[in-house]
Design a protein around this motif. Structure first.
Motif, PDB file in Angstrom:
ATOM      1  N   LYS A  43       0.839  -1.188   0.000  1.00  0.00           N
ATOM      2  CA  LYS A  43       0.000   0.000   0.000  1.00  0.00           C
ATOM      3  C   LYS A  43       0.879   1.245   0.000  1.00  0.00           C
ATOM      4  O   LYS A  43       1.833   1.338   0.759  1.00  0.00           O
ATOM      5  CB  LYS A  43      -0.906   0.007   1.240  1.00  0.00           C
ATOM      6  N   PRO A  44       0.565   2.219  -0.845  1.00  0.00           N
ATOM      7  CA  PRO A  44       1.395   3.416  -0.907  1.00  0.00           C
ATOM      8  C   PRO A  44       1.309   4.221   0.390  1.00  0.00           C
ATOM      9  O   PRO A  44       0.251   4.373   0.980  1.00  0.00           O
ATOM     10  CB  PRO A  44       0.786   4.192  -2.086  1.00  0.00           C
ATOM     11  N   SER A  45       2.432   4.714   0.841  1.00  0.00           N
ATOM     12  CA  SER A  45       2.466   5.587   2.007  1.00  0.00           C
ATOM     13  C   SER A  45       3.425   6.724   1.713  1.00  0.00           C
ATOM     14  O   SER A  45       4.265   6.634   0.819  1.00  0.00           O
ATOM     15  CB  SER A  45       2.922   4.819   3.257  1.00  0.00           C
ATOM     16  N   ARG A  46       3.308   7.771   2.475  1.00  0.00           N
ATOM     17  CA  ARG A  46       4.130   8.948   2.243  1.00  0.00           C
ATOM     18  C   ARG A  46       5.596   8.609   2.487  1.00  0.00           C
ATOM     19  O   ARG A  46       5.946   8.066   3.542  1.00  0.00           O
ATOM     20  CB  ARG A  46       3.684  10.060   3.180  1.00  0.00           C
ATOM     21  N   LYS A  47       6.451   8.914   1.539  1.00  0.00           N
ATOM     22  CA  LYS A  47       7.868   8.589   1.669  1.00  0.00           C
ATOM     23  C   LYS A  47       8.542   9.558   2.637  1.00  0.00           C
ATOM     24  O   LYS A  47       8.233  10.753   2.668  1.00  0.00           O
ATOM     25  CB  LYS A  47       8.550   8.639   0.307  1.00  0.00           C
ATOM     26  N   GLN A 197       6.660   7.877  11.479  1.00  0.00           N
ATOM     27  CA  GLN A 197       5.208   7.701  11.503  1.00  0.00           C
ATOM     28  C   GLN A 197       4.480   9.045  11.553  1.00  0.00           C
ATOM     29  O   GLN A 197       3.447   9.231  10.903  1.00  0.00           O
ATOM     30  CB  GLN A 197       4.818   6.839  12.697  1.00  0.00           C
ATOM     31  N   GLN A 200       4.524  10.628   8.159  1.00  0.00           N
ATOM     32  CA  GLN A 200       3.661   9.948   7.200  1.00  0.00           C
ATOM     33  C   GLN A 200       2.191  10.333   7.355  1.00  0.00           C
ATOM     34  O   GLN A 200       1.430  10.246   6.394  1.00  0.00           O
ATOM     35  CB  GLN A 200       3.832   8.431   7.328  1.00  0.00           C
ATOM     36  N   VAL A 201       1.798  10.751   8.549  1.00  0.00           N
ATOM     37  CA  VAL A 201       0.398  11.132   8.761  1.00  0.00           C
ATOM     38  C   VAL A 201       0.192  12.645   8.763  1.00  0.00           C
ATOM     39  O   VAL A 201      -0.929  13.111   8.819  1.00  0.00           O
ATOM     40  CB  VAL A 201      -0.148  10.539  10.088  1.00  0.00           C
ATOM     41  N   ASN A 246       9.376  14.794   4.839  1.00  0.00           N
ATOM     42  CA  ASN A 246       8.364  14.108   4.025  1.00  0.00           C
ATOM     43  C   ASN A 246       8.071  14.872   2.742  1.00  0.00           C
ATOM     44  O   ASN A 246       7.067  14.630   2.069  1.00  0.00           O
ATOM     45  CB  ASN A 246       7.071  13.902   4.825  1.00  0.00           C
TER      46      ASN A 246
END
Length: 460
Positions: A43-47, A197, A200-201, A246
């Protein structure tokens, strides 16, 4: 699917399972599970990128030889017996530390001044030194930093160390600050995982500053308990600052991209929880002590961490070997030795928390690593001592100074500490890293590696 034959005998019936009939379907199921896991885990997540990091190198005036450590202990701690001093001498001889590591200025004074004010000065010197260098390297301004996380195991000050950073570098009033304490030498990578983490959010692009350090001034043990004396022999002044982003636009400027972070916490077990503890001895003197369970707890915790990490990084060939070995052990028990996967098939550089020489010896044996694999960690211990959770960054700085980090290389950092906890971090190099001026090794890297002392004692 399984062929089962029942043989009558004078005793109870015996069931013989055709082993080959089990292996074939297991392989098929394993391959299907691996393919599905790749699909659903992708699943893609923010790099998140690591722009750069900096390790603090104390001034030459804070250099201590092993002989000076014992001499000052004899002068400053007049209650120490000759037997304890001799024990410290033996620990230092076998510790893996070299002749020039760093201790606080407060220890040189006569008498030593180990008050809270001196402890705060040490932290300011280390933290500001590392952060100043990092911001100069990246040209990022304080007001652009949205997250600050500081890990420091034993020093508690008010205002906090993260507040100290917010104040000095004039971060904005929306900056989120966190302090991690009591987590031992695993805290630094745990702080990076937390920052990852959060980034990423985050709904907006931001920078996260992570500072990993320990305070030596206020935590020297002055008593006779041998399990507590070790902290005086192994731990040294040091710290590192790490800047994460990010922002997609930072991809080309970054040194590394954070790929995986795995944290394992076994504190639910009493033996894990109690194996490293800060307490007072029978004379009311505080220090950090370890129990006889420490080695087994560490092995169990690291193994659990590696199991999870292996699922993420090992090639399919290694995963199949693991499944085959596990199946064989289920049917043949102790006759089949556990298979230790070759992590170096998926990793180019491994940097482990240094602990002490016998800790590095154990890691080398457990993971079946080569001397070359362990070089960066052993030289970090030799040159800078155990700088607690920041030691993995001195190790990475060593690999960079040697010009060994190439574009696309995968770096594995692993640390472990009280609780008991273990953290692994996998990063991919975004570019080759040449020798840099602002690297704690740059002025002396050609003198390394050196031969370190013989393997130290594993029991104390």
């Amino acid at each position: 699917m399984f062929r089962i034959t029942m043989l009558a005998s004078n005793d109870l019936p015996k069931f013989i399972v055709n082993f080959s009939d089990i292996i074939a379907p297991l392989f098929g199921l394993t391959l299907i599970a691996l393919l599905l896991s790749r699909i659903f885990d992708s699943k893609p997540s923010r790099k998140v990128f690591l722009l750069d990091f900096a390790c603090y190198k104390p001034p030459a005036g804070q250099t201590w030889s092993k002989e000076l450590v014992i001499e000052r202990a004899r002068q400053a701690c007049t209650n120490l017996s000759e037997e304890t001093l001799e024990f410290m001498e033996k620990l230092l001889e076998k510790s893996g530390l070299g002749p020039s590591t760093y201790l606080p200025d407060a220890f040189r004074r006569d008498p030593p001044n180990e008050c809270l004010d001196e402890a705060r000065k040490e932290s300011e010197m280390v933290i500001f030194g590392a952060v100043d260098e990092l911001l100069a390297k990246t040209e990022v301004k304080g007001e652009d930093i949205g997250i600050v996380i500081v890990s420091c195991g034993v020093l508690e000050v008010v205002p906090s160390l993260s507040a100290m950073i917010v104040n000095r570098y004039k971060l904005g009033d929306k900056a989120a600050s966190y302090d991690l304490s009591g987590m031992g030498c695993s805290a630094g990578l745990a702080a990076v995982d937390l920052a990852k983490q959060l980034l990423q959010v985050h709904s907006t692009s931001s920078y996260a500053l992570v500072v990993s350090t320990e305070n030596i001034t206020g935590n020297r043990y002055l008593g006779e308990d041998r399990s507590m004396v070790m902290i005086n022999c192994y731990f040294r002044v040091g710290g590192a600052a790490i800047l994460l982003s990010n922002k997609p636009s930072d991809r080309h400027a970054a040194k590394y991209q954070l790929i995986h972070s795995v944290r394992t916490n076994t504190a639910a077990s009493d033996s894990s929880y109690n194996c490293v503890t800060r307490l007072e001895d029978s004379q009311g003197l505080s220090g950090v002590t370890t129990t006889k369970d420490l080695i087994q707890v560490a092995i169990r915790t690291v193994e659990a961490n590696l199991t999870t990490l292996g699922h993420l990084v090992l090639p399919i060939s290694e995963k199949i070997r693991l499944v085959t070995n596990y199946t064989a052990r289920r049917f043949h028990g102790a006759k089949v030795k556990p298979y230790v996967p070759n992590f170096m098939k998926a990793i180019d550089h491994v940097i482990t928390h240094v602990g002490a020489k016998h800790v590095l010896d154990g890691v080398e044996r457990k993971l079946k690593l080569s001397k070359a694999d362990m070089e960066a960690s052993r030289m970090t211990l030799y040159r800078f001592g155990n700088t607690a959770s920041s030691s993995v960054w001195y190790g990475l700085a060593y690999a960079e100074a040697k010009g060994r980090i190439k574009r696309g290389d995968r770096v594995w950092q692993i640390s472990f500490g009280s609780g008991f906890k273990c953290t692994s971090l996998i990063m991919k190099a975004m570019r080759a890293v040449d020798r840099e001026e602002k690297n704690p090794w740059s002025s002396e890297i050609d003198e390394f590696p050196v031969e370190s002392p013989e393997r130290g004692p594993e029991e104390h």
